[in-house]
Scaffold this active site. Structure first.
Site, PDB file in Angstrom:
ATOM      1  N   HIS A  37       8.817 -10.606 -54.713  1.00  0.00           N
ATOM      2  CA  HIS A  37      10.123 -10.662 -54.045  1.00  0.00           C
ATOM      3  C   HIS A  37      11.255 -10.646 -55.084  1.00  0.00           C
ATOM      4  O   HIS A  37      12.280  -9.986 -54.879  1.00  0.00           O
ATOM      5  CB  HIS A  37      10.260 -11.966 -53.244  1.00  0.00           C
ATOM      6  CG  HIS A  37       9.304 -12.105 -52.106  1.00  0.00           C
ATOM      7  ND1 HIS A  37       8.300 -13.041 -52.090  1.00  0.00           N
ATOM      8  CD2 HIS A  37       9.206 -11.425 -50.937  1.00  0.00           C
ATOM      9  CE1 HIS A  37       7.625 -12.946 -50.945  1.00  0.00           C
ATOM     10  NE2 HIS A  37       8.144 -11.977 -50.236  1.00  0.00           N
ATOM     11  N   GLN A  61       6.171 -10.341 -35.130  1.00  0.00           N
ATOM     12  CA  GLN A  61       5.278  -9.433 -35.848  1.00  0.00           C
ATOM     13  C   GLN A  61       3.898 -10.032 -36.092  1.00  0.00           C
ATOM     14  O   GLN A  61       3.049  -9.404 -36.717  1.00  0.00           O
ATOM     15  CB  GLN A  61       5.912  -8.969 -37.162  1.00  0.00           C
ATOM     16  CG  GLN A  61       5.985 -10.020 -38.262  1.00  0.00           C
ATOM     17  CD  GLN A  61       6.793  -9.511 -39.450  1.00  0.00           C
ATOM     18  OE1 GLN A  61       8.010  -9.374 -39.384  1.00  0.00           O
ATOM     19  NE2 GLN A  61       6.106  -9.200 -40.547  1.00  0.00           N
ATOM     20  N   VAL A 176       3.863  -5.851 -57.473  1.00  0.00           N
ATOM     21  CA  VAL A 176       3.815  -6.738 -58.642  1.00  0.00           C
ATOM     22  C   VAL A 176       2.484  -7.476 -58.582  1.00  0.00           C
ATOM     23  O   VAL A 176       2.109  -8.000 -57.526  1.00  0.00           O
ATOM     24  CB  VAL A 176       5.001  -7.725 -58.650  1.00  0.00           C
ATOM     25  CG1 VAL A 176       4.907  -8.681 -59.838  1.00  0.00           C
ATOM     26  CG2 VAL A 176       6.322  -6.961 -58.693  1.00  0.00           C
ATOM     27  N   SER A 186       2.599 -13.804 -50.506  1.00  0.00           N
ATOM     28  CA  SER A 186       2.864 -15.193 -50.105  1.00  0.00           C
ATOM     29  C   SER A 186       1.574 -15.841 -49.614  1.00  0.00           C
ATOM     30  O   SER A 186       1.379 -17.046 -49.747  1.00  0.00           O
ATOM     31  CB  SER A 186       3.900 -15.233 -48.986  1.00  0.00           C
ATOM     32  OG  SER A 186       5.079 -14.593 -49.423  1.00  0.00           O
TER      33      SER A 186
END
Ligand code: PAF
Length: 280
Positions: A37, A61, A176, A186
């Site tokens: 992020h 979602q 990343v 996460s």
């Protein structure tokens, strides 16, 4: 850095910025921020006068209630990270603020949303489009930043941006990875020490398949990935697809597309992890 919880205040603050001809960058997130992020935030800070980071765990979602409940929430630490990384505005609304009434809008972008995540998580991309469209309309950014780890999401958001004529420049940013190769997510914070070790096989398999693919067919490469994950302890493959990177449709031969990406979803314990790699 301002922390804002309502759309009204957000619009007021951003109207001022726009009046001063400031370029606005938007980084939508669900929080539990990590270096992936932060790479989006850094890019936005470098390319815009104002960077808005949104933190909202979007219920529409999630097609699995347990996944929604267990999704990590670390608002205080997120705010601290954003402050040191020079974000200008953090927008952290409540569910009632974003959905005062149920969102009945339906977004459908076949064939992009019919495969992979679209097939295994029915309604997921409709929910993503619902929240991202609300954020686009509230922020009206010049640029919006999304990670390539969610490869299919990025393609669908680009499509929605064109279909709805938002005129926002969508910036895709590279995955990343942790030092050992695991794609940052996460959800990684939910892995036990043992699961974290097991999860490494996902990226390792993708890297090895990249080399394997140079001398083998599409079918053989798919089999290589399936067998590698099946042989790895603690992992269960949901799917691995080799797709045309533009249409997201499965390819049958390497000559079928000029841009080919392998997308994988694996359960590591009860944590669902995704990753992808570009073959050409
Ligand atoms: O990629 C995510 O974190 C989410 O899907 C997004 C784009 C913030 C929408 O909730």
């Amino acid at each position: 850095m301002r922390i804002i919880h309502t759309i009204r205040e957000l619009k007021e603050v951003l109207a001022d910025c726009r009046n001063q001809q400031k370029k606005i960058g938007l980084v939508p997130t669900m929080g539990a921020l990590h270096a992936g992020h932060i790479s989006l935030v850094e890019k936005s800070v470098g390319e815009n006068e104002v960077t808005v980071v949104t933190i909202f765990v979007n219920p529409t979602q999630f097609n699995n209630l347990d996944d929604l409940e267990k999704y990590p929430r670390t608002l205080e630490e997120d705010v601290r990270l954003l402050e040191v990384n020079h974000a200008d505005v953090v927008f952290a609304p409540s569910v009632a603020e974003m959905y005062p009434t149920p969102d009945t809008r339906s977004f459908s972008y076949p064939p992009l949303d019919e495969v992979m995540e679209g097939k295994f998580r029915p309604g997921h991309f409709n929910g993503v489009c619902q929240i991202v469209s609300k954020l686009f309309e509230a922020v009206e950014p010049d640029n919006a930043y999304f990670g390539e780890k969610d490869f299919q999401q990025l393609a669908i958001i680009r499509k929605m941006n064109r279909a709805q004529d938002y005129g926002i420049y969508i910036v895709g940013c590279p995955i990343v990875r942790e030092a050992d190769g695991l794609a940052m997510s996460s959800r990684n914070s939910r892995l036990s020490t043992e699961e974290r070790k097991n999860a490494l096989e996902i990226s390792q398999t993708l890297f090895k398949s990249h080399t394997f693919a140079k001398e083998h067919s599409v079918k053989e490469t798919i089999r290589f990935v399936e067998d590698s994950i099946a042989a790895a302890p603690g992992l269960e493959l949901e799917y691995f697809s080799l797709v045309d990177g533009d249409t997201l449709q499965p390819i049958e031969a390497w000559e079928d597309a000029t841009y080919i990406v392998g997308c994988i979803t694996v359960f590591c314990g009860d944590v669902r992890l995704i990753d992808n790699i570009k073959y050409k």
